[in-house]
Design a protein around this motif. Sequence first.
Motif, PDB file in Angstrom:
ATOM      1  N   HIS A   1       7.584  15.489   9.631  1.00 21.36           N
ATOM      2  CA  HIS A   1       7.066  15.059   8.219  1.00 21.36           C
ATOM      3  C   HIS A   1       6.299  13.821   8.785  1.00 21.36           C
ATOM      4  O   HIS A   1       5.862  12.989   7.619  1.00 21.36           O
ATOM      5  N   THR A   2       6.020  13.620   9.737  1.00 22.30           N
ATOM      6  CA  THR A   2       5.399  12.079  10.166  1.00 22.30           C
ATOM      7  C   THR A   2       3.849  12.338   9.479  1.00 22.30           C
ATOM      8  O   THR A   2       3.330  13.521   9.386  1.00 22.30           O
ATOM      9  N   LEU A   3       3.317  11.235   9.231  1.00 26.44           N
ATOM     10  CA  LEU A   3       1.914  11.009   8.736  1.00 26.44           C
ATOM     11  C   LEU A   3       0.936  11.224   9.756  1.00 26.44           C
ATOM     12  O   LEU A   3       0.991  10.856  10.916  1.00 26.44           O
ATOM     13  N   THR A   4      -0.195  11.945   9.719  1.00 21.90           N
ATOM     14  CA  THR A   4      -1.210  12.271  10.611  1.00 21.90           C
ATOM     15  C   THR A   4      -1.995  10.870  10.778  1.00 21.90           C
ATOM     16  O   THR A   4      -2.126  10.010   9.891  1.00 21.90           O
TER      17      THR A   4
ATOM     18  N   SER B   1       4.930   7.499  -0.584  1.00 22.97           N
ATOM     19  CA  SER B   1       5.748   6.940  -1.061  1.00 22.97           C
ATOM     20  C   SER B   1       5.214   5.252  -0.792  1.00 22.97           C
ATOM     21  O   SER B   1       4.508   4.944  -0.023  1.00 22.97           O
ATOM     22  N   VAL B   2       6.057   4.286  -1.627  1.00 23.56           N
ATOM     23  CA  VAL B   2       5.723   2.753  -1.579  1.00 23.56           C
ATOM     24  C   VAL B   2       6.094   2.548  -0.016  1.00 23.56           C
ATOM     25  O   VAL B   2       5.070   1.521   0.373  1.00 23.56           O
ATOM     26  N   SER B   3       6.981   2.906   0.314  1.00 27.42           N
ATOM     27  CA  SER B   3       7.245   2.337   1.674  1.00 27.42           C
ATOM     28  C   SER B   3       6.580   2.884   2.995  1.00 27.42           C
ATOM     29  O   SER B   3       6.180   1.961   3.729  1.00 27.42           O
ATOM     30  N   SER B   4       5.804   4.172   2.648  1.00 28.04           N
ATOM     31  CA  SER B   4       4.908   4.514   3.673  1.00 28.04           C
ATOM     32  C   SER B   4       3.467   3.759   3.579  1.00 28.04           C
ATOM     33  O   SER B   4       2.936   3.310   4.469  1.00 28.04           O
ATOM     34  N   VAL B   5       3.126   3.588   2.406  1.00 28.24           N
ATOM     35  CA  VAL B   5       1.962   2.865   2.229  1.00 28.24           C
ATOM     36  C   VAL B   5       2.404   1.304   2.743  1.00 28.24           C
ATOM     37  O   VAL B   5       1.162   0.911   3.296  1.00 28.24           O
TER      38      VAL B   5
END
Length: 432
Positions: free
Chosen positions: A69-72, A108-112
């Motif tokens: 599920h990691t962001l590219t 999500s806010v944490s990802s941003v």
Amino acid sequence: MSKEQITLTKNELKRVMVIEKWIDGHLTEQDVARNLGISVRQAYRLKAKYRHGGAQAIAHGNRGRKPAHTLTDSLKQRVMLLYQERYFGSNATHFAELLAEHENIHLSVSSVRRILLEGGLRPARLRRRPKAHRPRPRKPQAGMLWQIDASPYAWLEDRGPMLTLHGIIDDATGEVVAATFRPTETLEGYVTVMIEGLRRKGVPLALYSDQHSIFHPPKGKPTLEQELAGEPPSLSTFGQALADLGITHIEALSPQAKGRIERLWQTFQDRLVIELRLRNVCTMEEANRVLPELIAKHNRQFAVAPQEAEPAYRPLPETPLEHIFTRREYRRISGGQTFFWKGKCYMPKPVPGVPRWEAKSVVEVRVGMDGQVWLWDQGRAWPCVETQATQTPAPTTAKKEAAPASPRKPAANHPWRKPFSSKQLQRSTASG
């Protein structure tokens, strides 16, 4: 033949050492479970894994693998590019909302926050200091207390002039009742938001403000008009309107006392600036045109339900609000029913039923925020129009030139011409 290196964490290394002592007979299964904080059944599973695969089997199975599920990297680059080009200055929470609203990017806010920190676009947020005092609880009913204030700020950044945002927030719900932009903090700005809020909600019980001269005039001697009317200089123009509406006025002694609206300005300075930038707002007129939409969006997200559903608002008075929120002066009216205000002559507009005031009587003059002038009499406002002042012609006195006085000669029968008698001569000699 080179040996393979295995990297273990402290907890994993502890498990390996405990299991080895168990295999060597120095510990029992109960000791292993107690030392590792696991069940006996789990301890036997770890022992079987260690015997089958050695210390490498104790390490986490996903170590060195990229999560599914990691962001590219391309998505991270796009997010950082959008922040630099369109949304710079917004915090992580607001930025995540803007991405979902305008870019269809749901993170999500944490990802941003993590993407911005990795890109060096936002500084690491320091931990907040604990609050020194307990905040005042909200009022239980909507309309029990309004907080009013103004915030000068570069709302349009470098696209337009510096503006001042006037606003009112309800203490019980946190709802922004009304707001408007003005060039500076003015009486007209506060009157505009008050009239808008009163028409939308009703009359509140109390109003909380700072000690600005608009709300609290400087103490001093009463003016001539106040002496003529017999009123003390205790209320300002705004304060007189609040008194007519029956609104209790509370003055805060510090900004922390009205912390709810102070925190509102912090939120607006963080979010409203971005929203105005996205709409390319460059003038005060454009800002006031889109402001109701932005206020409605803010209320949907941040307003809360009051403790009691029944509001405390009262109905509006029969007197129009434009006649209440006015500048009030006192003037002497002439026999021609005229008076002066700011160097201009006014008279009541000739309409049916207009009263006639006695000459030299003191009348109350009310001036609206738009410059309209009224004569206030017995709870009714009579509109006035500008007229020409009647000028009384001054008497013309011709100046006479000074001339030498003509010589005066005594008459023939004047006493000075009569000779002295003997008795007068004796009397004058005796007195001498």
